[in-house]
Design an enzyme around this catalytic site. Structure first.
Site, PDB file in Angstrom:
ATOM      1  N   ARG A 108       2.663   5.422 -12.576  1.00 26.11           N
ATOM      2  CA  ARG A 108       3.475   6.547 -12.070  1.00 26.11           C
ATOM      3  C   ARG A 108       4.210   7.103 -13.272  1.00 26.11           C
ATOM      4  NH1 ARG A 108       7.215   7.103  -6.760  1.00 26.11           N
ATOM      5  NH2 ARG A 108       5.105   7.258  -5.934  1.00 26.11           N
ATOM      6  N   HIS A 135      -0.313  13.766  -6.524  1.00 22.23           N
ATOM      7  CA  HIS A 135      -0.042  12.457  -5.894  1.00 22.23           C
ATOM      8  C   HIS A 135      -1.286  12.114  -5.050  1.00 22.23           C
ATOM      9  CE1 HIS A 135       2.033   9.021  -4.595  1.00 22.23           C
ATOM     10  NE2 HIS A 135       2.987   9.524  -3.866  1.00 22.23           N
ATOM     11  N   GLN A 138      -1.501   9.210  -2.270  1.00 19.87           N
ATOM     12  CA  GLN A 138      -0.736   9.563  -1.069  1.00 19.87           C
ATOM     13  C   GLN A 138      -1.572  10.464  -0.156  1.00 19.87           C
ATOM     14  OE1 GLN A 138       2.860   9.081  -0.186  1.00 19.87           O
ATOM     15  NE2 GLN A 138       1.950   9.772   1.722  1.00 19.87           N
ATOM     16  N   ASP A 227       7.835  17.608   2.497  1.00 18.82           N
ATOM     17  CA  ASP A 227       8.291  16.718   1.427  1.00 18.82           C
ATOM     18  C   ASP A 227       9.665  17.219   0.998  1.00 18.82           C
ATOM     19  OD1 ASP A 227       8.424  14.886  -0.657  1.00 18.82           O
ATOM     20  OD2 ASP A 227       6.972  15.906  -1.943  1.00 18.82           O
ATOM     21  N   CYS A 267       5.663  12.258   3.227  1.00 16.70           N
ATOM     22  CA  CYS A 267       5.320  11.127   2.351  1.00 16.70           C
ATOM     23  C   CYS A 267       6.508  10.186   2.132  1.00 16.70           C
ATOM     24  CB  CYS A 267       4.795  11.639   1.019  1.00 16.70           C
ATOM     25  SG  CYS A 267       6.004  12.613   0.108  1.00 16.70           S
ATOM     26  N   ARG A 293      -1.060   3.450   3.596  1.00 16.80           N
ATOM     27  CA  ARG A 293      -1.285   3.496   2.145  1.00 16.80           C
ATOM     28  C   ARG A 293      -1.932   2.206   1.657  1.00 16.80           C
ATOM     29  NH1 ARG A 293       2.890   6.309  -1.155  1.00 16.80           N
ATOM     30  NH2 ARG A 293       1.260   5.969  -2.696  1.00 16.80           N
TER      31      ARG A 293
HETATM   32  N1   CP Z   1       5.575   8.411  -0.899  1.00 17.16           N
HETATM   33  C1   CP Z   1       5.768   7.684  -2.015  1.00 17.16           C
HETATM   34  O1   CP Z   1       4.992   7.738  -2.975  1.00 17.16           O
HETATM   35  O2   CP Z   1       6.861   6.886  -1.967  1.00 17.16           O
HETATM   36  P1   CP Z   1       7.510   6.100  -3.192  1.00 17.16           P
HETATM   37  O3   CP Z   1       8.050   7.149  -4.143  1.00 17.16           O
HETATM   38  O4   CP Z   1       8.593   5.281  -2.575  1.00 17.16           O
HETATM   39  O5   CP Z   1       6.459   5.268  -3.854  1.00 17.16           O
HETATM   40  N1  NVA Z   2       7.377  15.289  -4.489  1.00 20.80           N
HETATM   41  C1  NVA Z   2       8.058  14.038  -4.523  1.00 20.80           C
HETATM   42  C2  NVA Z   2       7.180  12.959  -3.963  1.00 20.80           C
HETATM   43  C3  NVA Z   2       7.814  11.605  -3.893  1.00 20.80           C
HETATM   44  C4  NVA Z   2       6.890  10.566  -3.326  1.00 20.80           C
HETATM   45  C5  NVA Z   2       8.466  13.705  -5.945  1.00 20.80           C
HETATM   46  O1  NVA Z   2       7.674  13.889  -6.868  1.00 20.80           O
HETATM   47  O2  NVA Z   2       9.592  13.270  -6.141  1.00 20.80           O
END
Ligand code: CP
Ligand code: NVA
Length: 309
Positions: A108, A135, A138, A227, A267, A293
């Site tokens: 990440r 993402h 997801q 989101d 998400c 997931r």
């Molecule tokens: N939806 C998602 O990716 O959650 P986290 O940021 O908690 O991993």
């Molecule tokens: N769009 C959000 C998704 C988190 C899972 C972010 O990038 O923070």
């Protein structure tokens, strides 16, 4: 071996194979405890190395359970404890070590370029666990959840996104092209997808419509996705941006313009973009969405390691 960094780059039939495998695996372990291994332990003795440059709850836990259920192990690295960030060790050298010790790498990151740079030097697959531009794990899992609940291929459903043009929407757009579903995007004009994304949509001749009126965007929807308005990498005036989205809050009044059995997905984590009543209504499937997931990421891991049945 295969990387999993962007839905755009993965053949549609491979994405479908992953979903088919996930469905079978989920069914086969209905009565098993979370830590029990799947029959045959297909990733026995395999190590998934995870690294998070940004916060995570769901992705971290679901990858942990995913590799465990496949018979392997995981190790989570903290970027601030590696020479990569503090001591100036290169991505090239880091990647070589990761490849020697591990079997797959889940990252990440706050820079898309890092995924590409790691890809150049890794001899193990890399999985994008969220980047500023996408993402993918997801959204592939969300396609699974939609089909599981609606009991139809997603190509037969009307999908709506209400919210910012962010990484999650970019992956939803890519999915709409791969799985051929109709997608409405509702957001203030200022926050429409970037020119580059619009070009990609046009090139693929997909059925995506943009609305700066949330009611128009949700009319006839089978699924409404949302989101947070402010993402982790968002360096904007937060108060201003939240104000711009004031009329895009998902409340029951807005849900009433969608189909009666329209479901709500998010998400997570959430902000104020959805009101509490909708979030906790029977049409909200966010907890099922989060649990799935694990199942889809197991099949992604198997795909990356060439073990998909
Ligand atoms: N939806 C998602 O990716 O959650 P986290 O940021 O908690 O991993
Ligand atoms: N769009 C959000 C998704 C988190 C899972 C972010 O990038 O923070």
């Amino acid at each position: 071996m295969k990387h999993f960094t962007n839905l755009k780059d993965i053949p549609a039939q491979d994405l479908r194979r992953i979903l088919i495998d996930a469905k079978k695996r989920k069914k086969a372990r209905k009565k098993l405890n979370n830590l029990r291994t799947d029959k045959g332990a297909p990733l026995r003795d395999k190590l998934l190395i995870q690294m998070f440059e940004k916060s995570s709850l769901r992705t971290r836990l679901s990858f942990y359970l995913a590799i465990k259920q496949l018979g392997g192990s995981t190790l989570t690295l903290r970027p601030d404890e590696l020479h990569l960030s503090k001591g100036g060790e290169s991505i090239e050298d880091t990647a070589k070590i990761l490849s020697n010790f591990g079997d797959a790498f889940m990252l990440r990151t706050d820079k898309d370029e890092k995924l590409e740079e790691f890809k150049k030097y890794l001899s193990i697959p890399i999985i994008n666990g969220l980047s500023p531009s996408s993402h993918p794990t997801q959204i592939l899992s969300d396609v699974f959840t939609v089909e599981e609940i609606k009991k139809k291929p997603i190509s037969k459903l009307n999908i709506t996104w209400i919210g910012d043009s962010n990484n999650v929407l970019n992956s939803l757009i890519a999915a709409s092209i791969k799985f051929s579903f109709r997608l409405n995007v509702g957001s203030p004009k200022k926050y429409y997808p970037s020119k580059e994304i619009i070009k990609y949509i046009k090139r693929k001749k997909n059925k995506i419509s943009l609305y700066n009126n949330p009611i128009m965007a949700v009319k006839g929807a089978d699924v409404i996705f949302s989101d947070k308005v402010i993402s982790m990498n968002d360096k904007v005036n937060k108060i201003k941006k939240l104000k711009h989205f004031k009329n895009f809050k998902i409340n029951q009044k807005l849900m009433n313009f969608a189909k009666k059995d329209c479901i709500f997905l998010h998400c997570l984590p959430r902000g104020k973009e959805v009101d509490e009543k909708v979030f906790s209504s029977k049409n909200s499937k966010v907890w099922q969405q989060a649990s799935n997931r694990v199942h889809v990421q197991k099949s992604i891991l198997l795909y990356c390691l060439g073990k998909l049945r």
